[in-house]
Enzyme design. Sequence first.
Site, mmCIF file in Angstrom:
data_model
loop_
_atom_site.group_PDB
_atom_site.id
_atom_site.type_symbol
_atom_site.label_atom_id
_atom_site.label_comp_id
_atom_site.label_asym_id
_atom_site.label_seq_id
_atom_site.Cartn_x
_atom_site.Cartn_y
_atom_site.Cartn_z
ATOM 1 N N THR A 46 3.229 -4.831 -5.087
ATOM 2 C CA THR A 46 4.122 -4.005 -6.159
ATOM 3 C C THR A 46 5.588 -4.206 -6.142
ATOM 4 O O THR A 46 6.103 -4.729 -7.165
ATOM 5 C CB THR A 46 3.741 -2.385 -5.887
ATOM 6 N N TYR A 109 -5.174 3.079 -13.468
ATOM 7 C CA TYR A 109 -5.205 3.414 -14.899
ATOM 8 C C TYR A 109 -6.902 3.759 -15.115
ATOM 9 O O TYR A 109 -6.735 4.922 -15.955
ATOM 10 C CB TYR A 109 -4.939 2.347 -15.687
ATOM 11 N N TYR A 135 -5.495 -0.715 -0.091
ATOM 12 C CA TYR A 135 -4.175 0.198 -0.116
ATOM 13 C C TYR A 135 -4.387 1.343 -1.235
ATOM 14 O O TYR A 135 -4.719 1.343 -2.239
ATOM 15 C CB TYR A 135 -3.286 -1.091 -1.152
ATOM 16 N N ARG A 140 0.919 5.529 -8.092
ATOM 17 C CA ARG A 140 0.904 4.552 -8.942
ATOM 18 C C ARG A 140 -0.318 4.488 -9.695
ATOM 19 O O ARG A 140 -0.507 3.977 -10.627
ATOM 20 C CB ARG A 140 1.321 3.189 -8.108
ATOM 21 N N LYS A 164 -3.291 0.378 3.924
ATOM 22 C CA LYS A 164 -1.892 0.687 3.594
ATOM 23 C C LYS A 164 -2.203 2.100 3.034
ATOM 24 O O LYS A 164 -2.346 2.025 1.841
ATOM 25 C CB LYS A 164 -1.238 -0.274 2.686
ATOM 26 N N ILE A 206 3.859 -1.160 6.153
ATOM 27 C CA ILE A 206 4.333 -2.301 5.304
ATOM 28 C C ILE A 206 5.403 -1.646 4.331
ATOM 29 O O ILE A 206 5.339 -0.603 3.686
ATOM 30 C CB ILE A 206 3.032 -2.686 4.281
#
Length: 293
Positions: A46, A109, A135, A140, A164, A206
């Site tokens: 990202t 989304y 992840y 987000r 992550k 990360i």
Amino acid sequence: MQSLIGTGVALVTPFKKDFSIDIEALQRIVNFSIDGGVEYLVVMGTTAENATLTQAEKELVITTVINTNKGRLPLVLGVGGNNTMQIVEELKTGDFSAFEAILSVSPYYNKPTQEGIYQHFKAIAEASPIPVILYNVPGRTSSNMLPSTVIRLANDFKNVVAIKEAAGDLIQAMQIIKNAPKDFLVISGDDMIALPIVLAGGAGVISVIGQGFPKEFSEMIRLGLNKKVNEAFKTQYFLSDCIDMIFEQGNPAGIKQVFQALGIAENTVRLPLVSVDDSLANRLNEFVKNSIK
């Protein structure tokens, strides 16, 4: 997956003032991170603003990182999205020979159920020619991949090797650490709580700030992994204000301002992101100035 223990950095895509990719700056960032002692590099996450890059630009960034790295550090490639079939096709047809693993974000989304998230990653695990790092970033994606789903995936697919975890929830990370298979890695996706997650049994981070302060941040994580708590927290508290600042007006606008202050890259981001305002830029510049020894 010993190569994923420690500090990985989610590389930015530097742009020139005309918004074209700055290849020389990207080479400087890669070398700066490597010289600073990080353990691996993450490409097309990202932080790379990959949502605003064309396919040709993505390939240019990937090739530049591979060529600049010259095999010095393991590489992880971001391969994710909210169209499962498209990701599976990419995994079946792409060349992943330069990469240690893929990093795949939970679908955004669409807001799938936990069963939908499981089935999504089941398809990815079955298609991927290399290990998979899950992840989870609810801020987000608008959906939280629960520990039970993570553990189910880790138990069912041997190539699902790590997560992550960026929910910002230490307790949730600890639940995964406690209940996941022995060799499954829990990697912090939040710079501010990376050290506490490591001390709780996590494998590292990360990081975003790690590419701006690679020497300090990677050493902090190594100290944490070696349970040298007091020494590690000295660095944590030294960097904590800057960690807050780089996310204050969005990522990667903050870390790009750090790079500008370091003279490594411009602070340019692509719309819909905008550069940090003058007040934040001045505060970040001052922090960088005071931190250079």
